[in-house]
Design a protein around this motif. Structure first.
Motif, PDB file in Angstrom:
ATOM      1  N   GLY A   1       0.820  -1.199   0.000  1.00 45.60           N
ATOM      2  CA  GLY A   1       0.000   0.000   0.000  1.00 45.60           C
ATOM      3  C   GLY A   1       0.852   1.246   0.000  1.00 45.60           C
ATOM      4  N   LYS A   2       0.296   2.319  -0.534  1.00 45.33           N
ATOM      5  CA  LYS A   2       1.027   3.586  -0.581  1.00 45.33           C
ATOM      6  C   LYS A   2       0.622   4.471   0.589  1.00 45.33           C
ATOM      7  CE  LYS A   2      -2.353   5.828  -3.632  1.00 45.33           C
ATOM      8  NZ  LYS A   2      -2.545   6.501  -4.934  1.00 45.33           N
ATOM      9  N   VAL A   3       1.478   5.418   0.905  1.00 41.11           N
ATOM     10  CA  VAL A   3       1.191   6.384   1.966  1.00 41.11           C
ATOM     11  C   VAL A   3       0.076   7.302   1.482  1.00 41.11           C
ATOM     12  CG1 VAL A   3       2.131   8.212   3.414  1.00 41.11           C
ATOM     13  CG2 VAL A   3       3.560   6.260   2.778  1.00 41.11           C
ATOM     14  N   ALA A   4      -1.005   7.407   2.266  1.00 43.60           N
ATOM     15  CA  ALA A   4      -2.189   8.146   1.835  1.00 43.60           C
ATOM     16  C   ALA A   4      -2.227   9.531   2.454  1.00 43.60           C
ATOM     17  CB  ALA A   4      -3.450   7.377   2.227  1.00 43.60           C
ATOM     18  N   GLY A   5      -2.675  10.526   1.663  1.00 41.66           N
ATOM     19  CA  GLY A   5      -2.877  11.868   2.180  1.00 41.66           C
ATOM     20  C   GLY A   5      -1.628  12.453   2.800  1.00 41.66           C
ATOM     21  N   ASP A   6      -1.793  12.990   4.009  1.00 44.44           N
ATOM     22  CA  ASP A   6      -0.670  13.599   4.729  1.00 44.44           C
ATOM     23  C   ASP A   6      -0.074  12.644   5.760  1.00 44.44           C
ATOM     24  OD1 ASP A   6      -1.106  15.925   3.316  1.00 44.44           O
ATOM     25  OD2 ASP A   6      -2.315  16.867   4.883  1.00 44.44           O
ATOM     26  N   ALA A   7      -0.071  11.355   5.473  1.00 40.77           N
ATOM     27  CA  ALA A   7       0.348  10.361   6.463  1.00 40.77           C
ATOM     28  C   ALA A   7       1.847  10.081   6.442  1.00 40.77           C
ATOM     29  CB  ALA A   7      -0.426   9.062   6.246  1.00 40.77           C
ATOM     30  N   GLU A   8       2.637  10.951   5.821  1.00 37.39           N
ATOM     31  CA  GLU A   8       4.081  10.721   5.796  1.00 37.39           C
ATOM     32  C   GLU A   8       4.663  10.643   7.206  1.00 37.39           C
ATOM     33  OE1 GLU A   8       2.571  13.030   4.044  1.00 37.39           O
ATOM     34  OE2 GLU A   8       2.969  12.639   1.914  1.00 37.39           O
ATOM     35  N   SER A   9       4.157  11.487   8.112  1.00 37.91           N
ATOM     36  CA  SER A   9       4.691  11.474   9.478  1.00 37.91           C
ATOM     37  C   SER A   9       4.343  10.159  10.181  1.00 37.91           C
ATOM     38  CB  SER A   9       4.151  12.654  10.277  1.00 37.91           C
ATOM     39  OG  SER A   9       2.734  12.614  10.371  1.00 37.91           O
ATOM     40  N   TYR A  10       3.152   9.616   9.896  1.00 43.86           N
ATOM     41  CA  TYR A  10       2.785   8.313  10.462  1.00 43.86           C
ATOM     42  C   TYR A  10       3.705   7.228   9.908  1.00 43.86           C
ATOM     43  CZ  TYR A  10       0.055   4.041  11.248  1.00 43.86           C
ATOM     44  OH  TYR A  10      -0.345   2.776  11.611  1.00 43.86           O
ATOM     45  N   HIS A  11       3.966   7.279   8.626  1.00 42.76           N
ATOM     46  CA  HIS A  11       4.870   6.320   8.009  1.00 42.76           C
ATOM     47  C   HIS A  11       6.259   6.412   8.632  1.00 42.76           C
ATOM     48  CE1 HIS A  11       7.092   4.846   4.170  1.00 42.76           C
ATOM     49  NE2 HIS A  11       6.822   3.834   4.953  1.00 42.76           N
ATOM     50  N   ALA A  12       6.710   7.648   8.868  1.00 43.25           N
ATOM     51  CA  ALA A  12       8.035   7.840   9.484  1.00 43.25           C
ATOM     52  C   ALA A  12       8.068   7.262  10.897  1.00 43.25           C
ATOM     53  CB  ALA A  12       8.383   9.319   9.502  1.00 43.25           C
ATOM     54  N   ARG A  13       6.977   7.403  11.645  1.00 41.53           N
ATOM     55  CA  ARG A  13       6.923   6.839  13.000  1.00 41.53           C
ATOM     56  C   ARG A  13       6.992   5.318  12.955  1.00 41.53           C
ATOM     57  NH1 ARG A  13       2.781  10.675  13.626  1.00 41.53           N
ATOM     58  NH2 ARG A  13       1.165   9.060  13.725  1.00 41.53           N
ATOM     59  N   LEU A  14       6.308   4.733  11.975  1.00 37.58           N
ATOM     60  CA  LEU A  14       6.363   3.279  11.834  1.00 37.58           C
ATOM     61  C   LEU A  14       7.772   2.813  11.487  1.00 37.58           C
ATOM     62  CD1 LEU A  14       3.070   2.532   9.848  1.00 37.58           C
ATOM     63  CD2 LEU A  14       3.466   2.234  12.293  1.00 37.58           C
ATOM     64  N   GLN A  15       8.434   3.528  10.581  1.00 40.34           N
ATOM     65  CA  GLN A  15       9.796   3.159  10.212  1.00 40.34           C
ATOM     66  C   GLN A  15      10.736   3.276  11.412  1.00 40.34           C
ATOM     67  OE1 GLN A  15      10.069   5.919   6.834  1.00 40.34           O
ATOM     68  NE2 GLN A  15      10.325   4.149   5.483  1.00 40.34           N
ATOM     69  N   ALA A  16      10.525   4.311  12.230  1.00 36.62           N
ATOM     70  CA  ALA A  16      11.341   4.456  13.435  1.00 36.62           C
ATOM     71  C   ALA A  16      11.079   3.307  14.410  1.00 36.62           C
ATOM     72  CB  ALA A  16      11.053   5.799  14.105  1.00 36.62           C
ATOM     73  N   LEU A  17       9.817   2.874  14.510  1.00 32.49           N
ATOM     74  CA  LEU A  17       9.472   1.753  15.374  1.00 32.49           C
ATOM     75  C   LEU A  17      10.152   0.477  14.884  1.00 32.49           C
ATOM     76  CD1 LEU A  17       7.808   0.490  17.673  1.00 32.49           C
ATOM     77  CD2 LEU A  17       5.894   0.281  16.057  1.00 32.49           C
ATOM     78  N   VAL A  18      10.169   0.269  13.584  1.00 25.06           N
ATOM     79  CA  VAL A  18      10.836  -0.898  13.004  1.00 25.06           C
ATOM     80  C   VAL A  18      12.323  -0.876  13.358  1.00 25.06           C
ATOM     81  CG1 VAL A  18      11.551  -1.959  10.822  1.00 25.06           C
ATOM     82  CG2 VAL A  18       9.181  -1.232  11.141  1.00 25.06           C
ATOM     83  N   ALA A  19      12.941   0.301  13.235  1.00 19.74           N
ATOM     84  CA  ALA A  19      14.372   0.416  13.535  1.00 19.74           C
ATOM     85  C   ALA A  19      14.650   0.149  15.011  1.00 19.74           C
ATOM     86  CB  ALA A  19      14.871   1.795  13.126  1.00 19.74           C
ATOM     87  N   ARG A  20      13.824   0.717  15.908  1.00 18.24           N
ATOM     88  CA  ARG A  20      14.046   0.522  17.348  1.00 18.24           C
ATOM     89  C   ARG A  20      13.925  -0.941  17.740  1.00 18.24           C
ATOM     90  NH1 ARG A  20      10.627   4.961  17.874  1.00 18.24           N
ATOM     91  NH2 ARG A  20       8.945   3.621  18.658  1.00 18.24           N
TER      92      ARG A  20
END
Length: 359
Positions: free
Chosen positions: A214-233
């Protein structure tokens, strides 16, 4: 236009045009919308900016054409004096317009909610795509049940095995059982549940990876970034695959080859990806939030939204299936998918249009 809405129109238009009760069908859409419709269905486009003018051009066109009934397959209202049916198929703006969203997306959701409420109250009939939607309209907006018809979406036949394609994002490093989830990347998806569950499974030594389509929808880039940070942690960079938008052939491959399809959404109306997962016989795990139990029934196991530990336990149960247990889960999924057909959607839609005409 969302992928689910596009798929709905592409599936229903030719069936409506061919229905013996429909003498003629015309599609109207905004000039700027990239949607061709069906070549057998006449297509008229209203000019850019017409919405700001109160849809003057569209209303004039409909007065000239004088159809028996106007069907708006989104929760919008065009006042024409003609019998009108609207469809409510997006529940996020209605139930949780701001939850986790950016201010911009929250404001857009609020505007969608207000438009949907006005349209549902003014239309002659409202099509709800699930019992969950109908119950909301009756309980929250006090719309009479006699004006609401429940018409779920259908589901396409699975892509044949020989035509499925492994997504390029799935490299040789993806080892162990594949957990699959799909849909727009936005806060209402609740993807943090799947990532948290994967972390718990990894800590126990379970060989599994998560594929997120799925693609990042609307203004959800910050949500996507939080998920990526969670994956890294959590140290899961080698276990989480961001596959992006997939073709139907690639989606089919993932549904057919996943150990489990995971539905972590906080709110849905009639989730297309859930129906597709069922049609491929994928073992399914979903939240207890409505309408998931209505959609999956006994073809899924459930966990409370936000409880990554419970989700990890459900995934572990599925990964421990014997071949016979997995086959039974696949049988239940395919059987449940059989309850959702586009022919039935067309038949019931025509019935709702006829009721609006009589009203």
């Amino acid at each position: 236009m969302s992928g689910g809405y596009r798929k709905y129109l592409e599936s229903i238009l030719p069936l409506l045009a061919a229905d013996p009760q429909v003498s003629s069908l015309e599609l109207s859409s905004p000039e700027e919308l990239d949607f061709q419709g069906d070549p057998q269905v006449p297509h008229w486009r209203w000019p850019a900016g017409d919405a700001r003018a109160g849809h003057a051009a569209l209303r004039a066109h409909l007065r000239r054409r004088a159809p028996d009934v106007v069907f708006v397959p989104s929760a919008r209202m065009v006042q024409t004096g003609l019998p009108t049916v609207v469809m409510v198929r997006n529940m996020e703006p209605l139930v949780a317009p701001f939850a986790g969203n950016s201010p911009g997306d929250g404001a857009r959701n609020l505007a969608r909610r207000l438009a949907a409420r006005s349209a549902s109250r003014r239309a002659d009939r409202v099509i709800a795509v699930s019992d969950f939607v109908r119950d909301f309209l009756m309980a929250k907006w006090h719309i009479g049940g006699e004006r609401i018809g429940v018409v779920p979406h259908g589901v396409e036949a699975p892509v044949p095995p020989g035509e499925r394609a492994r997504p390029a994002a799935l490299t040789a490093e993806c080892r162990g059982a594949m957990l699959f989830t799909a849909g727009s990347v936005r806060p209402a998806r609740g993807l943090e549940d799947a990532i948290g569950a994967l972390a718990l499974l990894a800590a126990r030594g379970a060989p599994a990876h998560l594929v997120i389509a799925g693609k990042v929808a609307g203004d959800a880039e910050s949500y996507h970034a939080r998920l990526q940070a969670l994956v890294a942690r959590q140290g899961l960079a080698d276990r989480v695959v961001w596959a992006g938008s997939l073709t139907a052939r690639e989606m089919g491959w993932c549904f057919a080859n996943c150990a489990a399809f995971v539905m972590t959404s906080r709110v849905e109306a009639c989730p297309n990806t859930a129906l597709e997962a069922l049609s491929y016989g994928a073992p399914c795990i979903a939240t207890t939030n409505r309408p998931m139990p209505e959609t999956f029934e006994s073809a899924a196991t459930y966990y409370p939204a936000g409880d990554a530990g419970a989700l990890a336990a459900r995934i572990a149960d599925v990964l421990a299936f014997t071949p016979a247990e997995r086959e039974e889960a696949s049988r239940r999924a395919r059987s449940r998918a059989g309850a959702f057909t586009w022919d039935a959607t067309c038949r019931d839609t025509v019935r709702q249009l006829a009721l609006a005409m009589r009203r």
